[in-house]
Design a protein around this motif. Sequence first.
Motif, mmCIF file in Angstrom:
data_model
loop_
_atom_site.group_PDB
_atom_site.id
_atom_site.type_symbol
_atom_site.label_atom_id
_atom_site.label_comp_id
_atom_site.label_asym_id
_atom_site.label_seq_id
_atom_site.Cartn_x
_atom_site.Cartn_y
_atom_site.Cartn_z
ATOM 1 N N PHE A 124 46.695 42.000 -104.259
ATOM 2 C CA PHE A 124 46.855 42.516 -102.898
ATOM 3 C C PHE A 124 47.272 41.382 -101.970
ATOM 4 O O PHE A 124 46.758 40.276 -102.062
ATOM 5 N N THR A 176 44.446 49.434 -96.856
ATOM 6 C CA THR A 176 43.813 48.810 -98.013
ATOM 7 C C THR A 176 43.426 49.833 -99.084
ATOM 8 O O THR A 176 43.788 49.683 -100.247
ATOM 9 N N PHE A 213 54.094 47.976 -96.044
ATOM 10 C CA PHE A 213 53.081 48.739 -96.774
ATOM 11 C C PHE A 213 53.753 49.427 -97.958
ATOM 12 O O PHE A 213 54.588 50.308 -97.775
ATOM 13 N N TRP A 230 46.263 51.483 -101.012
ATOM 14 C CA TRP A 230 46.855 50.509 -101.929
ATOM 15 C C TRP A 230 45.961 50.318 -103.151
ATOM 16 O O TRP A 230 46.438 50.126 -104.256
ATOM 17 N N ASN A 263 52.784 51.557 -100.042
ATOM 18 C CA ASN A 263 52.498 52.967 -100.263
ATOM 19 C C ASN A 263 53.145 53.876 -99.230
ATOM 20 O O ASN A 263 52.909 55.057 -99.203
#
Lengths: 280, 259, 351
Positions: free
Chosen positions: B155, B178, C87, B181, C89
Amino acid sequence: MNQRAAVLSLISPAYLWLTLTILLPLSAMLYYSFLSDVPIGSREVSWTLENYGTFFEKAFYSELMLRSFKLGAEVTTFCLLLGFPCALALAKSIGGRTKEALFLLIILPFWSNALVRIFSWTMVLRGNGILEYYINWLLPGTGPLGLMFTYPAILLGLVHSYLPYMILTCYISIDAIDNQLLEAARSLGAGKLTIFFRLIVPLALPGIVAGSVLIFIPVIGSFMEPRLLGGRNGTFIGTIIEDQFTAVFNWPLGAALSFIMMGLVLLVLLGFSPLVRRFK
Amino acid sequence: MNFLKWIGRTYLICIVVFLYVPILVMVALSFNESQLYRLPIEWSIRWYEALANNSKLHSATVNSLTVAFLSTCLSTMMGTAVALAFYRYDFRAKRLLQILIFPPITIPWLIIGTAMLVFFFWVGIGRGLHAMVLGHVALSLPYVVIVVSARLKSFDSALEDAARSLGASYWQTTLWVTVPWLMPGIIAAALFAFAVSLDQFVISYFLAAPGVTTLPVEIYTAIRKGLTPEINAISTLVILLSMLLLLGVSRFYRFGGRD
Amino acid sequence: MASVSVQNISKNFGITVALDRVSYEFENGKFFALLGPSGSGKTTLLRMIAGFESPDRGSIQIDGKVVDHIPVEKRDIGMVFQNYALFPNMDVQANVGFGLRVRGISTSETRLLVGEALELVRLSGFDNRRPDQLSGGQRQRVALARAIVTKPRVLLLDEPLSALDRNLRLEMEIELKRIQRDVRITTIFVTHDQEEALTMSDQIGILNEGQLVQHGSPVDIYENPQSVFVARFLGEANLLKGQADGSRVNLNVGGTVQTRSKPASPQVICSIRPEKISIHKEQDIPPSSSNHIAGQVNEHIFNGTSLNYLVQCGDQVLRVFVQNLSGELISPNTQVHLSFRPEDTLVFPDA
């Protein structure tokens, strides 16, 4: 949000849980190991070292302890001898999808039910079981093999149960060795054996150690496997401890034996730790 | 070199055979007509039919699934939170706390199980499904932390910084950036925890109240009472379920592999 | 759009000093570069303005208001990260719209604003791509669109071009400058690349070991470096040690030169930029108003637009850049004079 509050809110549930389920129970067990009896109802209970004394007075217990450690050492050794080449072959002699598939195939049984796998061995080994049936079919007149309820049966079952642990941990460290390193060694004129003993084994040592610890510890404490595969020959310190809690109800003795066992395991691990540190 | 590779592959196949043959034998015998495991096998599904009428096994199955479901939910949430804390913050005693998450793996289950028995009895928690949930959560916590941390390793913390710089609060960042992901890791961890709980025998064995058992405990008691192919049938179903769960895990989490 | 004022900021990480009493005014609407070697504190300063770090001492104001206790998400800034931090996603649309979403802006308005922002960075039609389907340059543009779509008061860029290859970087430099001029947003750009700083910014602040050592316009800093460090860090400089002798300097490599200012200490270092030196063969007479020193050509490097010489003067090698006017090269081992004007001969005390 300040860091302290954030950390606390994230970790406290888990650690409170572990306190309740691991720390406090182990402390309670330690406390019990110094009691003369289980404190139920109006029983007279006093402080004593007798439970620990029993272990040293009766040769029976120390012999069993030794037997368990021998079993642990043998299972670990067999797993290492069988598992390391397997991990090496997996990491370095095949690639791509086959590798992933084979790897998965090897570690899948590792997470599936341990009890069921031991049970599977009783199917294979027992009298009139598959093994006996087919050996007699191939070589008529061999007769009963008498494998079930023996020490080798326990050994076989445990090696089968824990082998994937060793393959997994060794594979992880061997796979992390850069192929270029091995090529460099070859370009410098190192033979295969030199590469194996001077490069691969030392670099894979963390995996070997991790695998050995992860096998040795639970094997010492095993009781279900010896019971199912060893029958009357399956008495080890693990089964004795279990008996104290489920059959004899001598919890203080069981607790004392548990702590002696953990202490000895710790000593063994400490004995090996210089080896680990050397390669870190 | 090719010769070595050939040996390596053959050896691998032998290991796989060694690992699977007993299981396959056990499965094959669950389809054997004979009560006494007489060979050769006469194929039949009578033992599976017998399962359908075994109410003890039914309640054990329901118990197993209930305990597994509850402990999965709890351990996944708590373990993910711990992994996040370890990833995000540096704090005193972090090393110590990281080590302290592992006893459930490194102390023999026999000792943990008996210790729980002693303690739960002492403080009045007693035995039963609730006690099993308590125990199973502790056992699967380290696995959840390991699996989620592995995912967190790749990450990029700049993602959280980016979300904050765009005006997202601490919780918005956690929930919108977070956690999504991390989702593959969290799913893998949950399946893992489920499998750990479903397969757990030792702890359940010590914490089972009379008449309230889980599948592995029920199987163990049955084996000790005497072998019947019915045990093979239920074992086959159990092992099938675990394997499916773990195949599910492997979709999201590369066991030991490099990302 | 706003001004940012950094007042007397210090920050330590353990025993390392990240920033040491830095003060600076970032004026409204301008493009600033914070330039320095790695570990100079430039990124720390940027992250402090963003609110990711807080100063040990000193204070930061945005638009005249102290923001020291305002968390990142309330500061109304836009930031572009080194590796873009898109990001993974979310698609482009959701990435760019993220800041609007957390501000509770309606879907239809978000769509409109995101469209505008993507148009500004010339990425219209990429709305539904995922970050991993974009090239490096496109990701950069998405990151930029995401940072400015909320109309932040300040745009912070943390080495945004360092992950791009050279050609793309040059293209993005121009693009970034254009967008900044269009939106007229106060922009603070952290870089270790002097060329980037020189070409893009209105003002440069140079940091070294946690201190702001000099600031000013690119031309000003380049022409009037106030320390040996700045002279060497921004552009190239030949450094020659010497002793002050009244208003002149006796160089250790031989020769006496007139300097721009009067030497302030007995031991000095003179700095002369390579392109300010002209090179003459021995028989040519150099202009008498110039400084000159004798040397011998060690090597010449021909790179098309210019000729670079390495000239041995005493025990030192000086670099000389000459524009390629004649196409004539002076060959190695030729004895030469180097001449340069006194106003190009900077003098610094030798610490």
